[in-house]
Design an enzyme around this catalytic site. Structure first.
Site, PDB file in Angstrom:
ATOM      1  N   THR A   1      56.258   1.419  24.621  1.00  0.00           N
ATOM      2  CA  THR A   1      54.856   1.076  24.342  1.00  0.00           C
ATOM      3  C   THR A   1      54.738  -0.198  23.497  1.00  0.00           C
ATOM      4  O   THR A   1      53.796  -0.976  23.664  1.00  0.00           O
ATOM      5  CB  THR A   1      54.140   2.236  23.636  1.00  0.00           C
ATOM      6  OG1 THR A   1      54.917   2.624  22.489  1.00  0.00           O
ATOM      7  CG2 THR A   1      53.987   3.445  24.543  1.00  0.00           C
TER       8      THR A   1
ATOM      9  N   ARG B   1      55.710  12.425  37.497  1.00  0.00           N
ATOM     10  CA  ARG B   1      55.325  13.823  37.767  1.00  0.00           C
ATOM     11  C   ARG B   1      54.102  13.971  38.676  1.00  0.00           C
ATOM     12  O   ARG B   1      53.797  15.060  39.136  1.00  0.00           O
ATOM     13  CB  ARG B   1      55.096  14.563  36.438  1.00  0.00           C
ATOM     14  CG  ARG B   1      56.414  14.965  35.777  1.00  0.00           C
ATOM     15  CD  ARG B   1      56.166  15.994  34.709  1.00  0.00           C
ATOM     16  NE  ARG B   1      55.711  15.386  33.469  1.00  0.00           N
ATOM     17  CZ  ARG B   1      54.918  16.007  32.588  1.00  0.00           C
ATOM     18  NH1 ARG B   1      54.456  17.228  32.838  1.00  0.00           N
ATOM     19  NH2 ARG B   1      54.555  15.389  31.479  1.00  0.00           N
TER      20      ARG B   1
ATOM     21  N   GLY C   1      54.347  11.966  18.777  1.00  0.00           N
ATOM     22  CA  GLY C   1      54.737  11.298  17.542  1.00  0.00           C
ATOM     23  C   GLY C   1      54.048  11.977  16.366  1.00  0.00           C
ATOM     24  O   GLY C   1      52.833  12.165  16.384  1.00  0.00           O
TER      25      GLY C   1
ATOM     26  N   GLU D   1      58.630   9.671  16.294  1.00  0.00           N
ATOM     27  CA  GLU D   1      58.614  10.258  17.637  1.00  0.00           C
ATOM     28  C   GLU D   1      59.373  11.590  17.644  1.00  0.00           C
ATOM     29  O   GLU D   1      60.353  11.756  16.906  1.00  0.00           O
ATOM     30  CB  GLU D   1      59.247   9.284  18.635  1.00  0.00           C
ATOM     31  CG  GLU D   1      58.426   8.030  18.852  1.00  0.00           C
ATOM     32  CD  GLU D   1      56.999   8.327  19.303  1.00  0.00           C
ATOM     33  OE1 GLU D   1      56.820   9.018  20.320  1.00  0.00           O
ATOM     34  OE2 GLU D   1      56.058   7.879  18.621  1.00  0.00           O
TER      35      GLU D   1
ATOM     36  N   LYS E   1      49.739   6.255  39.026  1.00  0.00           N
ATOM     37  CA  LYS E   1      49.069   7.340  38.306  1.00  0.00           C
ATOM     38  C   LYS E   1      47.667   6.961  37.853  1.00  0.00           C
ATOM     39  O   LYS E   1      46.720   7.741  38.035  1.00  0.00           O
ATOM     40  CB  LYS E   1      49.906   7.764  37.099  1.00  0.00           C
ATOM     41  CG  LYS E   1      49.223   8.826  36.261  1.00  0.00           C
ATOM     42  CD  LYS E   1      50.134   9.468  35.260  1.00  0.00           C
ATOM     43  CE  LYS E   1      50.417   8.584  34.082  1.00  0.00           C
ATOM     44  NZ  LYS E   1      51.183   9.327  33.049  1.00  0.00           N
TER      45      LYS E   1
ATOM     46  N   ARG F   1      21.832  10.560  56.497  1.00  0.00           N
ATOM     47  CA  ARG F   1      22.785   9.456  56.359  1.00  0.00           C
ATOM     48  C   ARG F   1      22.108   8.209  55.787  1.00  0.00           C
ATOM     49  O   ARG F   1      20.905   8.206  55.544  1.00  0.00           O
ATOM     50  CB  ARG F   1      23.427   9.199  57.719  1.00  0.00           C
ATOM     51  CG  ARG F   1      24.319  10.370  58.168  1.00  0.00           C
ATOM     52  CD  ARG F   1      24.794  10.196  59.594  1.00  0.00           C
ATOM     53  NE  ARG F   1      25.394   8.890  59.785  1.00  0.00           N
ATOM     54  CZ  ARG F   1      25.512   8.274  60.979  1.00  0.00           C
ATOM     55  NH1 ARG F   1      25.043   8.859  62.073  1.00  0.00           N
ATOM     56  NH2 ARG F   1      26.073   7.090  61.061  1.00  0.00           N
TER      57      ARG F   1
ATOM     58  N   SER G   1      45.385   4.084  26.456  1.00  0.00           N
ATOM     59  CA  SER G   1      46.300   4.357  27.561  1.00  0.00           C
ATOM     60  C   SER G   1      45.505   4.570  28.838  1.00  0.00           C
ATOM     61  O   SER G   1      44.493   5.274  28.836  1.00  0.00           O
ATOM     62  CB  SER G   1      47.125   5.611  27.280  1.00  0.00           C
ATOM     63  OG  SER G   1      48.002   5.362  26.211  1.00  0.00           O
TER      64      SER G   1
HETATM   65  C1  UD1 Z   1      53.265   7.865  22.895  1.00  0.00           C
HETATM   66  C2  UD1 Z   1      53.491   7.616  21.398  1.00  0.00           C
HETATM   67  C3  UD1 Z   1      53.436   8.951  20.662  1.00  0.00           C
HETATM   68  C4  UD1 Z   1      52.105   9.645  20.939  1.00  0.00           C
HETATM   69  C5  UD1 Z   1      51.895   9.806  22.437  1.00  0.00           C
HETATM   70  C6  UD1 Z   1      50.518  10.330  22.711  1.00  0.00           C
HETATM   71  C7  UD1 Z   1      54.982   5.713  21.317  1.00  0.00           C
HETATM   72  C8  UD1 Z   1      56.364   5.252  21.080  1.00  0.00           C
HETATM   73  N1  UD1 Z   1      54.774   7.003  21.206  1.00  0.00           N
HETATM   74  O1  UD1 Z   1      54.355   8.639  23.322  1.00  0.00           O
HETATM   75  O2  UD1 Z   1      53.575   8.737  19.272  1.00  0.00           O
HETATM   76  O3  UD1 Z   1      52.080  10.910  20.289  1.00  0.00           O
HETATM   77  O4  UD1 Z   1      52.035   8.526  23.093  1.00  0.00           O
HETATM   78  O5  UD1 Z   1      50.388  10.593  24.074  1.00  0.00           O
HETATM   79  O6  UD1 Z   1      54.112   4.913  21.554  1.00  0.00           O
HETATM   80  N2  UD1 Z   1      53.525   2.635  28.836  1.00  0.00           N
HETATM   81  C9  UD1 Z   1      53.636   1.352  29.317  1.00  0.00           C
HETATM   82  N3  UD1 Z   1      54.823   0.727  29.246  1.00  0.00           N
HETATM   83  C10 UD1 Z   1      55.936   1.317  28.726  1.00  0.00           C
HETATM   84  C11 UD1 Z   1      55.813   2.638  28.229  1.00  0.00           C
HETATM   85  C12 UD1 Z   1      54.577   3.263  28.303  1.00  0.00           C
HETATM   86  O7  UD1 Z   1      52.659   0.774  29.797  1.00  0.00           O
HETATM   87  O8  UD1 Z   1      56.983   0.679  28.690  1.00  0.00           O
HETATM   88  C13 UD1 Z   1      52.224   3.295  28.930  1.00  0.00           C
HETATM   89  C14 UD1 Z   1      52.271   4.562  29.743  1.00  0.00           C
HETATM   90  O9  UD1 Z   1      51.970   4.296  31.091  1.00  0.00           O
HETATM   91  C15 UD1 Z   1      51.202   5.402  29.085  1.00  0.00           C
HETATM   92  C16 UD1 Z   1      51.223   4.946  27.644  1.00  0.00           C
HETATM   93  O10 UD1 Z   1      51.866   3.689  27.625  1.00  0.00           O
HETATM   94  O11 UD1 Z   1      49.930   5.132  29.613  1.00  0.00           O
HETATM   95  C17 UD1 Z   1      51.943   5.914  26.723  1.00  0.00           C
HETATM   96  O12 UD1 Z   1      53.271   6.038  27.199  1.00  0.00           O
HETATM   97  P1  UD1 Z   1      54.041   7.410  27.167  1.00  0.00           P
HETATM   98  O13 UD1 Z   1      55.390   7.219  27.699  1.00  0.00           O
HETATM   99  O14 UD1 Z   1      53.182   8.465  27.756  1.00  0.00           O
HETATM  100  O15 UD1 Z   1      54.123   7.619  25.598  1.00  0.00           O
HETATM  101  P2  UD1 Z   1      54.828   8.818  24.863  1.00  0.00           P
HETATM  102  O16 UD1 Z   1      56.289   8.622  24.912  1.00  0.00           O
HETATM  103  O17 UD1 Z   1      54.274  10.072  25.351  1.00  0.00           O
END
Ligand code: UD1
Ligand code: CA
Length: 457
Positions: free
Chosen positions: A79, A8, A137, A151, A15, A334, A100
């Site tokens: 995650t 996004r 979650g 979730e 990002k 400068r 994160s």
């Molecule tokens: C996650 C949590 C959720 C919580 C939310 C808070 C899980 C399964 N769920 O959900 O309970 O309420 O964060 O924001 O953990 N990332 C990776 N590799 C991956 C997937 C994600 O590095 O394969 C990183 C993303 O870049 C991000 C972070 O992990 O920085 C969280 O990932 P995101 O997809 O935003 O998590 P949510 O599904 O929102």
């Protein structure tokens, strides 16, 4: 965790490398980890991995005490899968804090409290209650005890009604986390390996799960879009503005201030609207900053006045402005500009790599580069140092009490002796002796015999 795509943002830049308050989102997180005295900072990369890894190399330079390591997650399967990639590099005797890369504004005290709640033996979750918990979650409790994180996409209607959510941040002993990670599966609505499933393993193993709840949503807010980035930027800037005002700084409008670095203010500093401070800036007692100034890497001494629309950028050679100096409006300082006490720099004057001693003045339309001006020098309107011969930069030395007339060109290297005067419009190529008047321009002629051409009718 910094492997996610960030679709996004609609950007070529990963990002986590987008800037908040002049620092990459991931840099905020890494700085926080370092501030917690993390033994090891493990960054999980995936999308844009090589860019993120080279940025981490840069960030690490600022934190000699911590050991930095990147591990790749390819492909990105959730995650839990992300944290699995870090398992080989996590010491068994440590506590793992999961952060994160796109959640930049968590306070250090909050994480210290979370780590304290973990007590080296429990699973501690940072939670928050939201008006609209959609997408997060949910923290499922039973008689107050945390039983699971479910979730959003997997939640029943009753679970979706729960307002308490997991922030994405946990603290857990590595020796407990590792076997739980090994037990994860992807049998869920998203077909992902959820880190959040470790909660049910903790419960099954009889390990206490504690929720540490905060109510400041900014601390757990993630950045997914340019709008969210801008909103967090404003939240951050308001935090900074409030801190400055608590310290006694008078801001004309806390909503119209941007600090992208560190701003240190002594007592009785006043800052008008729309000013931007970058890098390391210090403002001495009673300094006044006019509207619309951009000031980067500068030390401004007590009583100095920076008038509106002034641009100061010290880069790697911080600008120094002396006590009681007046700068601007529309001035440009400068790298390496060093102004002594009571120096005046006026409109459309540019100063680079130059020292101006006490009381020197350049008030209008001038360039001072690679020069040193003695005390009380008056540097006339429109005069410049011609410091560059196309290959090398040369120095101009102007002694105390010199008067440089208007519209002079001082061709460096050149020295103007103390107390001397240079007539307006002179092009100076040779050193001048102290105390003399030097004029270097065509002699004035008046021709009485000259006739203007006349139009023939
Ligand atoms: C996650 C949590 C959720 C919580 C939310 C808070 C899980 C399964 N769920 O959900 O309970 O309420 O964060 O924001 O953990 N990332 C990776 N590799 C991956 C997937 C994600 O590095 O394969 C990183 C993303 O870049 C991000 C972070 O992990 O920085 C969280 O990932 P995101 O997809 O935003 O998590 P949510 O599904 O929102
Ligand atoms: Ca997800």
């Amino acid at each position: 965790m910094a492997a996610g795509k960030g679709t996004r943002m609609k950007s070529q830049t990963p990002k986590v490398l987008h800037l908040l308050a002049g620092r990459a989102l991931l840099r905020h997180v890494v700085d926080t980890a370092a501030a917690l005295s993390a033994r090891r900072v493990v960054v999980i990369t995936g999308h844009g991995a090589s860019q993120v890894e080279s940025a981490i190399g840069q960030f690490a330079l600022a934190h000699a005490g911590a050991q930095f390591q990147c591990v790749r997650q390819e492909p990105q399967l959730g995650t839990g899968h992300a944290v699995q990639q870090a398992v080989p590099v996590l010491p068994d005797d440590g506590v793992v804090v999961v952060l994160s890369g796109d959640v930049p504004l968590t306070r250090i005290e909050t994480l210290e409290a979370l780590i304290a709640a973990c007590e080296g033996s429990k699973l501690a979750l940072l939670t928050i209650t939201m008006q609209d918990p959609t997408g997060y979650g949910r923290i499922v409790r039973d008689g107050g005890e945390v039983r699971a994180i479910v979730e959003h996409k997997d939640a029943t209607p009753a679970q979706r009604a729960i307002g308490e959510v997991y922030s994405g941040i946990m603290a857990v002993p590595a020796r407990l986390l590792k076997p739980w990670l090994a037990r994860l599966d992807n049998q869920n609505a998203q077909g992902e390996y959820y880190l959040t499933d470790v909660v049910k393993f903790a419960v099954a193993d009889g390990v206490p799960v504690v929720g540490h709840t905060i109510d400041d949503a900014v601390q757990v807010a993630g950045v997914n879009s340019p709008l969210q980035l801008a909103q967090l930027e404003r939240a951050y800037q308001l935090r900074v503005a409030e801190q400055l005002m608590n310290d006694g700084v008078r801001l004309a409008d806390p909503a119209r201030l941007d600090v992208r670095g560190e701003l240190h203010c002594a007592q009785d500093v006043a800052i008008d609207v729309n000013c931007i401070f970058e890098g390391q800036v210090s403002l001495g007692q009673g300094v006044t900053i006019g509207a619309n100034c951009v000031i980067a890497n500068a030390q401004i001494a007590a009583g100095a006045v920076i008038h509106p629309f002034t641009h100061i950028d010290g880069g790697k050679d911080p600008v120094q402005v002396g006590e009681g100096a007046l700068v601007g409006p529309f001035a440009r300082l400068r790298p390496g500009a060093r102004l002594g006490e009571q120096v005046h720099i006026g409109n459309f004057v540019e100063v680079k790599n130059s020292t101006l001693a006490k009381g020197a003045k350049a008030n209008h339309l001038a360039y001072v580069g690679d020069a040193s001006l003695g005390e009380r020098v008056n540097y006339g309107a429109g005069s410049i140092t011609a410091n560059y011969d196309g290959v090398n930069k040369h120095k101009t030395v102007i002694g105390d009490d010199v008067q440089i007339g208007s519209n002079c060109v001082l061709i460096a290297p050149v020295t103007i002796g103390a107390g001397g005067t240079v007539g307006g419009g002179s092009t100076i190529t040779k050193d001048t002796a102290p105390g003399v008047l030097t004029v270097a321009r065509a002699k004035q002629l008046s021709l009485s015999s000259w006739k203007r051409p006349e139009k023939k009718s």
